[in-house]
Motif scaffolding. Structure first.
Motif, PDB file in Angstrom:
ATOM      1  N   ASP A 156       0.832  -1.202   0.000  1.00 32.16           N
ATOM      2  CA  ASP A 156       0.000   0.000   0.000  1.00 32.16           C
ATOM      3  C   ASP A 156       0.869   1.254   0.000  1.00 32.16           C
ATOM      4  O   ASP A 156       0.581   2.227  -0.710  1.00 32.16           O
ATOM      5  N   PHE A 157       1.924   1.230   0.824  1.00 29.86           N
ATOM      6  CA  PHE A 157       2.800   2.400   0.875  1.00 29.86           C
ATOM      7  C   PHE A 157       3.385   2.707  -0.499  1.00 29.86           C
ATOM      8  O   PHE A 157       3.438   3.873  -0.911  1.00 29.86           O
ATOM      9  N   ASN A 158       3.828   1.690  -1.234  1.00 32.86           N
ATOM     10  CA  ASN A 158       4.424   1.911  -2.551  1.00 32.86           C
ATOM     11  C   ASN A 158       3.416   2.502  -3.528  1.00 32.86           C
ATOM     12  O   ASN A 158       3.768   3.343  -4.355  1.00 32.86           O
ATOM     13  N   LEU A 159       2.166   2.073  -3.425  1.00 30.06           N
ATOM     14  CA  LEU A 159       1.124   2.647  -4.286  1.00 30.06           C
ATOM     15  C   LEU A 159       0.910   4.122  -3.962  1.00 30.06           C
ATOM     16  O   LEU A 159       0.822   4.968  -4.858  1.00 30.06           O
ATOM     17  N   TYR A 160       0.821   4.437  -2.673  1.00 28.04           N
ATOM     18  CA  TYR A 160       0.618   5.827  -2.254  1.00 28.04           C
ATOM     19  C   TYR A 160       1.836   6.681  -2.607  1.00 28.04           C
ATOM     20  O   TYR A 160       1.709   7.846  -3.006  1.00 28.04           O
ATOM     21  N   ALA A 161       3.031   6.102  -2.452  1.00 29.57           N
ATOM     22  CA  ALA A 161       4.256   6.841  -2.755  1.00 29.57           C
ATOM     23  C   ALA A 161       4.325   7.202  -4.229  1.00 29.57           C
ATOM     24  O   ALA A 161       4.717   8.324  -4.590  1.00 29.57           O
ATOM     25  N   GLN A 162       3.941   6.271  -5.091  1.00 31.67           N
ATOM     26  CA  GLN A 162       3.952   6.551  -6.528  1.00 31.67           C
ATOM     27  C   GLN A 162       2.983   7.671  -6.877  1.00 31.67           C
ATOM     28  O   GLN A 162       3.312   8.589  -7.639  1.00 31.67           O
ATOM     29  N   GLN A 163       1.780   7.625  -6.301  1.00 25.78           N
ATOM     30  CA  GLN A 163       0.791   8.654  -6.595  1.00 25.78           C
ATOM     31  C   GLN A 163       1.232  10.013  -6.045  1.00 25.78           C
ATOM     32  O   GLN A 163       1.061  11.044  -6.704  1.00 25.78           O
ATOM     33  N   ALA A 164       1.813  10.018  -4.849  1.00 22.69           N
ATOM     34  CA  ALA A 164       2.275  11.279  -4.255  1.00 22.69           C
ATOM     35  C   ALA A 164       3.380  11.893  -5.098  1.00 22.69           C
ATOM     36  O   ALA A 164       3.400  13.113  -5.330  1.00 22.69           O
ATOM     37  N   GLN A 165       4.325  11.072  -5.560  1.00 24.69           N
ATOM     38  CA  GLN A 165       5.405  11.586  -6.400  1.00 24.69           C
ATOM     39  C   GLN A 165       4.866  12.156  -7.700  1.00 24.69           C
ATOM     40  O   GLN A 165       5.304  13.217  -8.161  1.00 24.69           O
ATOM     41  N   MET A 166       3.885  11.478  -8.306  1.00 24.03           N
ATOM     42  CA  MET A 166       3.304  11.968  -9.551  1.00 24.03           C
ATOM     43  C   MET A 166       2.586  13.302  -9.341  1.00 24.03           C
ATOM     44  O   MET A 166       2.674  14.202 -10.173  1.00 24.03           O
ATOM     45  N   ASP A 167       1.872  13.425  -8.215  1.00 24.05           N
ATOM     46  CA  ASP A 167       1.177  14.682  -7.916  1.00 24.05           C
ATOM     47  C   ASP A 167       2.160  15.843  -7.832  1.00 24.05           C
ATOM     48  O   ASP A 167       1.941  16.912  -8.414  1.00 24.05           O
ATOM     49  N   LEU A 168       3.256  15.638  -7.114  1.00 27.57           N
ATOM     50  CA  LEU A 168       4.246  16.704  -6.940  1.00 27.57           C
ATOM     51  C   LEU A 168       5.006  16.963  -8.233  1.00 27.57           C
ATOM     52  O   LEU A 168       5.352  18.114  -8.537  1.00 27.57           O
ATOM     53  N   PHE A 169       5.285  15.901  -8.988  1.00 27.31           N
ATOM     54  CA  PHE A 169       5.978  16.055 -10.272  1.00 27.31           C
ATOM     55  C   PHE A 169       5.168  16.933 -11.224  1.00 27.31           C
ATOM     56  O   PHE A 169       5.698  17.882 -11.816  1.00 27.31           O
ATOM     57  N   GLU A 170       3.897  16.651 -11.373  1.00 25.24           N
ATOM     58  CA  GLU A 170       3.061  17.442 -12.282  1.00 25.24           C
ATOM     59  C   GLU A 170       2.868  18.861 -11.764  1.00 25.24           C
ATOM     60  O   GLU A 170       2.719  19.805 -12.546  1.00 25.24           O
ATOM     61  N   ASP A 171       2.894  19.007 -10.444  1.00 22.42           N
ATOM     62  CA  ASP A 171       2.732  20.343  -9.870  1.00 22.42           C
ATOM     63  C   ASP A 171       3.893  21.261 -10.224  1.00 22.42           C
ATOM     64  O   ASP A 171       3.728  22.486 -10.261  1.00 22.42           O
ATOM     65  N   TYR A 172       5.073  20.685 -10.516  1.00 19.28           N
ATOM     66  CA  TYR A 172       6.215  21.509 -10.907  1.00 19.28           C
ATOM     67  C   TYR A 172       5.914  22.318 -12.166  1.00 19.28           C
ATOM     68  O   TYR A 172       6.351  23.469 -12.314  1.00 19.28           O
ATOM     69  N   PHE A 173       5.163  21.758 -13.077  1.00 20.51           N
ATOM     70  CA  PHE A 173       4.867  22.450 -14.330  1.00 20.51           C
ATOM     71  C   PHE A 173       3.860  23.583 -14.114  1.00 20.51           C
ATOM     72  O   PHE A 173       3.965  24.636 -14.742  1.00 20.51           O
ATOM     73  N   TYR A 174       2.920  23.361 -13.187  1.00 22.48           N
ATOM     74  CA  TYR A 174       1.989  24.437 -12.854  1.00 22.48           C
ATOM     75  C   TYR A 174       2.705  25.559 -12.102  1.00 22.48           C
ATOM     76  O   TYR A 174       2.439  26.752 -12.332  1.00 22.48           O
ATOM     77  N   GLU A 201      12.569  10.171  -6.915  1.00 20.86           N
ATOM     78  CA  GLU A 201      13.446  10.915  -7.816  1.00 20.86           C
ATOM     79  C   GLU A 201      13.306  12.421  -7.644  1.00 20.86           C
ATOM     80  O   GLU A 201      14.032  13.176  -8.280  1.00 20.86           O
ATOM     81  N   LEU A 202      12.386  12.846  -6.825  1.00 23.81           N
ATOM     82  CA  LEU A 202      12.243  14.272  -6.549  1.00 23.81           C
ATOM     83  C   LEU A 202      13.301  14.706  -5.539  1.00 23.81           C
ATOM     84  O   LEU A 202      13.847  13.880  -4.805  1.00 23.81           O
ATOM     85  N   PRO A 203      13.621  16.007  -5.476  1.00 22.76           N
ATOM     86  CA  PRO A 203      14.654  16.475  -4.547  1.00 22.76           C
ATOM     87  C   PRO A 203      14.252  16.292  -3.096  1.00 22.76           C
ATOM     88  O   PRO A 203      13.063  16.171  -2.762  1.00 22.76           O
ATOM     89  N   LEU A 204      15.245  16.284  -2.221  1.00 23.71           N
ATOM     90  CA  LEU A 204      15.021  16.075  -0.796  1.00 23.71           C
ATOM     91  C   LEU A 204      14.085  17.125  -0.208  1.00 23.71           C
ATOM     92  O   LEU A 204      13.356  16.852   0.744  1.00 23.71           O
TER      93      LEU A 204
END
Length: 336
Positions: A25-43, A294-297
């Motif tokens: 479950d953690f890995n699923l949530y971690a992937q979604q959280a990373q994707m949310d923050l990754f896409e937010d960089y473009f906004y 892969e996002l920064p610390l």
């Protein structure tokens, strides 16, 4: 970072000895959280560009746009496109945003590798010097079919011409081992042409006028629809978009490449079970499928807040969900 994130999330969720989150479950949530923050960089990038144009953005250490570009550029990739037939190419299945598509018009030579070695291209039947591969910087592409090589489309540049049969490269486009039998092409870096993107409806009108029809000097491409992924694709093997390149005489495999922003790799907290089958999982980064964020610390608090939202929904604990939500709201207020 991923183990630190999981420990923090577990501590927040376990305040009353409930809410254990399984590694799956953690890995699923971690992937979604990373994707949310990754896409937010473009906004964020779009928002701060607007502020910069209004002269209300900082400079130096306060140059937010520069820091955003640095993160986005860390996902930048250059890869030769896999040719599917004539002027029809598959885009990489991990691409998020295409920066440029380039055309290398001059093929110097090409054949098949006969030996392996890191950062080497060895072909016992080659005549690299005689063929004109006499200088550093020339472009080497693995033109092997993606159905037979996970490294199809990978590329590198010539560092030195060691002999008629061996080149030293900037990377290993054939893999670090078992590179024998891979097809390759070597292209000149002189005269590289950027291929212009046009819409589906526009290419018809361009092609029907002798004044505007795409040429080798001014080529164009059209983005196509999703197709079934190619077996053996090193990225995901799932659906991906295609492009059609014009004029249709651009058919040399390896001559078209894309500079693009890729999706981040899915994070995976790996472990080994301690204490038998009923034991607890202990973090183990030595597993072959381990993958950190892969996002920064600096994004660690945001990732934790995002995961807490998902965990709060799973364990039906409103306080955990509200904690994550409030952290994100406060972070957004700081950015504004």
């Amino acid at each position: 970072m991923i183990n630190s994130v999981r420990n923090t999330v577990q501590a927040i969720a376990n305040k009353n000895n409930y809410g254990y989150i399984s590694p799956q479950d953690f890995n699923l949530y971690a992937q979604q959280a990373q994707m949310d923050l990754f896409e937010d960089y473009f906004y964020q990038y779009n928002s701060w560009i607007t502020k910069q144009n209004q002269r209300i953005s900082g400079s130096g250490y306060a140059d937010i746009v520069k820091s955003l570009i640095e993160v986005i550029d860390s996902f930048s990739v250059t890869k030769s496109l896999n040719q599917q037939g004539n002027n029809f190419y598959n885009l990489p299945s991990d691409y998020y945003y295409i920066n440029k598509v380039n055309y290398y018009p001059t093929l110097i030579t090409g054949s098949v590798t006969t030996d392996d070695g890191a950062n080497l291209l060895t072909d016992a039947n080659a005549t690299f010097v005689t063929s004109g591969v006499v200088e550093a910087g020339q472009y080497v592409v693995n033109t092997t079919s993606s159905t037979t090589s996970a490294y199809a489309g990978f590329s590198a540049y010539v560092v030195s011409v060691d002999s008629e049969t061996q080149l030293t490269l900037t990377a290993s486009p054939f893999g670090v081992a078992s590179t024998i039998g891979n097809s390759y092409g070597i292209f000149s870096v002189a005269g590289i042409v950027e291929i212009e993107r046009v819409n589906q409806n526009k290419i018809f009108y361009l092609s029907n006028s002798p004044l505007t029809t795409p040429t080798l000097t001014y080529p164009a491409y059209v983005l196509g629809g999703a197709t079934t992924g190619v077996a053996g694709d090193a990225n995901t093997g799932t659906s991906g978009n295609t492009i059609s390149v014009y004029p249709s005489t651009i058919i040399v495999n390896g001559s078209v490449n894309a500079e693009y922003i890729r999706y981040p790799l899915p994070p995976k907290w790996t472990y080994q079970t301690v204490g038998g089958a009923s034991g607890s999982p202990e973090f183990d980064s030595n597993q072959s499928d381990y993958q950190d964020f892969e996002l920064p610390l600096s994004d660690e608090p945001g990732i934790i807040a995002k995961i807490c939202q998902y965990v709060g929904i799973e364990i039906r604990e409103g306080d955990v969900y509200q904690f994550g939500k409030q952290e994100i709201v406060e972070d957004n207020q700081i950015q504004i």
